[in-house]
Design a protein around this motif. Structure first.
Motif, short mmCIF file in Angstrom:
data_model
loop_
_atom_site.label_atom_id
_atom_site.label_comp_id
_atom_site.label_asym_id
_atom_site.label_seq_id
_atom_site.Cartn_x
_atom_site.Cartn_y
_atom_site.Cartn_z
N ASP A 144 0.82 -1.21 0.00
CA ASP A 144 0.00 0.00 0.00
C ASP A 144 0.85 1.26 0.00
N ARG A 145 2.15 1.12 0.20
CA ARG A 145 3.04 2.27 0.09
C ARG A 145 3.14 2.69 -1.38
N SER A 146 3.53 3.93 -1.60
CA SER A 146 3.72 4.41 -2.97
C SER A 146 4.92 3.71 -3.60
N THR A 147 4.83 3.44 -4.89
CA THR A 147 5.96 2.87 -5.62
C THR A 147 7.16 3.81 -5.50
N GLY A 148 8.33 3.20 -5.31
CA GLY A 148 9.55 3.98 -5.13
C GLY A 148 9.87 4.85 -6.33
N THR A 149 10.60 5.94 -6.08
CA THR A 149 11.01 6.83 -7.16
C THR A 149 12.48 7.18 -7.03
N TYR A 150 13.09 7.46 -8.17
CA TYR A 150 14.48 7.93 -8.25
C TYR A 150 14.46 9.16 -9.14
N ALA A 163 20.96 13.22 -7.31
CA ALA A 163 19.83 12.30 -7.41
C ALA A 163 19.23 12.08 -6.02
N ILE A 164 17.93 11.89 -5.98
CA ILE A 164 17.22 11.60 -4.74
C ILE A 164 16.45 10.29 -4.93
N ALA A 165 16.66 9.35 -4.03
CA ALA A 165 16.00 8.05 -4.13
C ALA A 165 15.02 7.88 -2.98
N ASP A 166 13.76 7.62 -3.30
CA ASP A 166 12.74 7.30 -2.31
C ASP A 166 12.43 5.82 -2.45
N MET A 167 13.06 5.02 -1.58
CA MET A 167 12.93 3.57 -1.68
C MET A 167 12.22 2.98 -0.46
N GLU A 168 11.31 3.77 0.14
CA GLU A 168 10.62 3.31 1.34
C GLU A 168 9.84 2.02 1.09
N ALA A 169 9.30 1.87 -0.11
CA ALA A 169 8.52 0.66 -0.40
C ALA A 169 9.34 -0.61 -0.22
N THR A 170 10.65 -0.51 -0.47
CA THR A 170 11.50 -1.69 -0.38
C THR A 170 11.59 -2.22 1.04
N THR A 171 11.26 -1.38 2.04
CA THR A 171 11.28 -1.86 3.43
C THR A 171 10.22 -2.94 3.67
N GLU A 172 9.25 -3.03 2.77
CA GLU A 172 8.22 -4.07 2.89
C GLU A 172 8.74 -5.45 2.50
N LEU A 173 9.93 -5.50 1.90
CA LEU A 173 10.49 -6.79 1.48
C LEU A 173 11.30 -7.36 2.64
N GLY A 174 10.75 -8.38 3.27
CA GLY A 174 11.40 -8.98 4.43
C GLY A 174 11.65 -10.46 4.25
N ALA A 188 19.21 -20.95 -8.06
CA ALA A 188 19.70 -19.95 -9.03
C ALA A 188 21.10 -20.28 -9.51
N GLY A 189 21.39 -19.86 -10.75
CA GLY A 189 22.75 -19.95 -11.25
C GLY A 189 23.59 -18.81 -10.74
N VAL A 190 22.97 -17.63 -10.65
CA VAL A 190 23.60 -16.43 -10.10
C VAL A 190 22.54 -15.68 -9.31
N LEU A 191 22.90 -15.21 -8.13
CA LEU A 191 22.01 -14.37 -7.32
C LEU A 191 22.64 -13.00 -7.17
N VAL A 192 21.86 -11.95 -7.46
CA VAL A 192 22.29 -10.57 -7.26
C VAL A 192 21.45 -9.96 -6.15
N VAL A 193 22.10 -9.38 -5.15
CA VAL A 193 21.40 -8.65 -4.10
C VAL A 193 21.91 -7.21 -4.11
N ASP A 194 20.98 -6.25 -4.02
CA ASP A 194 21.44 -4.86 -4.05
C ASP A 194 21.30 -4.21 -2.68
N GLY A 195 21.96 -3.07 -2.52
CA GLY A 195 22.05 -2.41 -1.22
C GLY A 195 20.78 -1.75 -0.75
N ASN A 196 19.70 -1.82 -1.54
CA ASN A 196 18.42 -1.28 -1.08
C ASN A 196 17.76 -2.16 -0.04
N LEU A 197 18.25 -3.37 0.17
CA LEU A 197 17.64 -4.30 1.11
C LEU A 197 17.94 -3.89 2.55
#
Length: 365
Positions: A144-150, A163-174, A188-197
């Motif tokens: 229900d949070r707004s989709t993130g914006t960059y 640049a300004i990043a609004d990544m609050e929605a990503t906090t819902e990923l637990g 997976a053959g390759v897993l990529v994790v990014d720093g937004n987690l």
């Protein structure tokens, strides 16, 4: 790693698994004997299994990270700070994790995205575009949070000013959401994790990825600082820029010697490969045994947004094909050059053939 001709044959086999060698030869404009040689090589590489040209299921990439909408404003002349500047704006799909996943998909690999978007129109459009590019989005969570914006402001030459990043929605990923995708991650053959987690989410992802080649993309200095203690002996590849490397290691990185030394700090903490982005100079590919400088592929700058995501997507494409890290890094630089020369954050026409052509052109000059 498949040759260009082998990739063409695989594509024809995907369309028609029962196609004969004569039809393959006719479609490719070559001889039946030549096709048989390529088929034999594809069998040795494990791409086709037995008779009937049954294609082996290739391991997929999985990307866990940010998905958002990019708003970009570009000045039509050198920007003057603290005042209004004439220019033009655009809105496109974005997010580091999402961009990496789309680049991987456009290069022809199967890829799953695990992320979060809102239940708003921006989220719907973002999902539709991402799925249309070939990315599997079954594990993208809705919130229900707004989709993130960059929001990025670019100078007239396409270089990023701020640049300004609004990544609050990503906090819902637990961890709970990752658990729903457990089988996809562990196979997976390759897993990529990014720093937004978040830290707990990254911890759980790395717990699940035991035995999977895992790449960590720091995203930014603040995010690298917040996650640096979670990566020890749990990540195979890290892809920082110079400042992110300093944040991850608490070591100076102003000089080339310091960058090399800081990379070794991460090797001592169990990281197999450290790929340091050095901007226009290219990159440093560091392993416990060797450190190689790789030059950037020269190009005209249209827009730098998305270049790093293209680099990493192309890097993963080569890793999935069992290429070496150095082959992957060089392929990544060519993909980045193509993206920088484009107005798109992810080039819709990106293909392995296009990247190889850019790489061959650079090698021949």
């Amino acid at each position: 790693m498949l040759t260009e001709r082998e990739e063409q044959i695989v594509e024809l086999l995907r369309r028609d698994p029962l196609i004969g060698t004569d039809a393959l030869a006719a479609a490719l404009g070559t001889s039946r004997a030549s096709v048989n040689v390529h088929l034999s090589n594809l069998g040795k590489k494990g791409v086709i299994l037995g008779r009937g040209y049954v294609l082996a299921e290739q391991p997929s990439a999985v990307v866990i990270g940010g998905a958002n909408v990019d708003f970009k404003a570009r000045s039509t002349s050198p920007a003057t700070p603290k005042t209004s500047n004439p220019g033009h704006g655009s809105m496109t799909p974005g997010g580091v994790g999402r961009n990496i996943a789309e680049n991987i998909a456009r290069l022809g690999d199967r890829v799953h995205l695990i992320s979060v978007v809102g239940r708003d129109p921006m989220g719907e459009n973002l999902l539709d575009h991402t799925a249309a590019s070939g990315v599997r989005v079954e594990h993208v969570v809705r919130t229900d949070r707004s989709t993130g914006t960059y929001t990025a402001v670019l100078d007239a030459d396409g270089e990023l000013i701020v640049a300004i990043a609004d990544m609050e929605a990503t906090t819902e990923l637990g961890p709970e959401q990752l658990d729903d995708a457990r089988d996809v991650i562990t196979n997976a053959g390759v897993l990529v994790v990014d720093g937004n987690l978040g830290l707990d989410t990254l911890d759980y992802a790395l717990d699940l990825s035991h035995g999977v080649r895992t790449v960590f993309e720091p995203v930014s200095v603040p995010k690298a600082m917040g996650l640096k203690n979670a990566i020890d002996h749990r990540v195979d590849v890290i892809t920082p820029n110079r400042d992110e490397l300093a944040a991850l290691t608490d070591a100076p990185t102003r000089t080339d010697r310091q960058v090399r030394s800081a990379a070794r700090v991460l090797h001592d903490r169990g990281v197999e490969t450290v790929w340091v982005r050095l901007g226009e100079r290219g990159s440093l590919l560091s392993t416990a045994d060797d450190q190689v400088e790789i030059a950037a592929v020269p190009t005209e700058v249209e827009d730098v947004t998305g270049a790093g995501d293209a680099m990493l997507g192309a890097f993963c494409h080569v890793l999935l094909a069992s290429g070496t890290s150095e082959e992957a890094a060089r392929f990544g630089h060519a993909a980045a050059a193509l993206t920088i020369a484009s107005a798109h954050t992810v080039r819709p026409d990106l293909t392995p053939r296009l990247v190889r052509a850019a790489l061959s052109k650079e090698t021949s000059t």
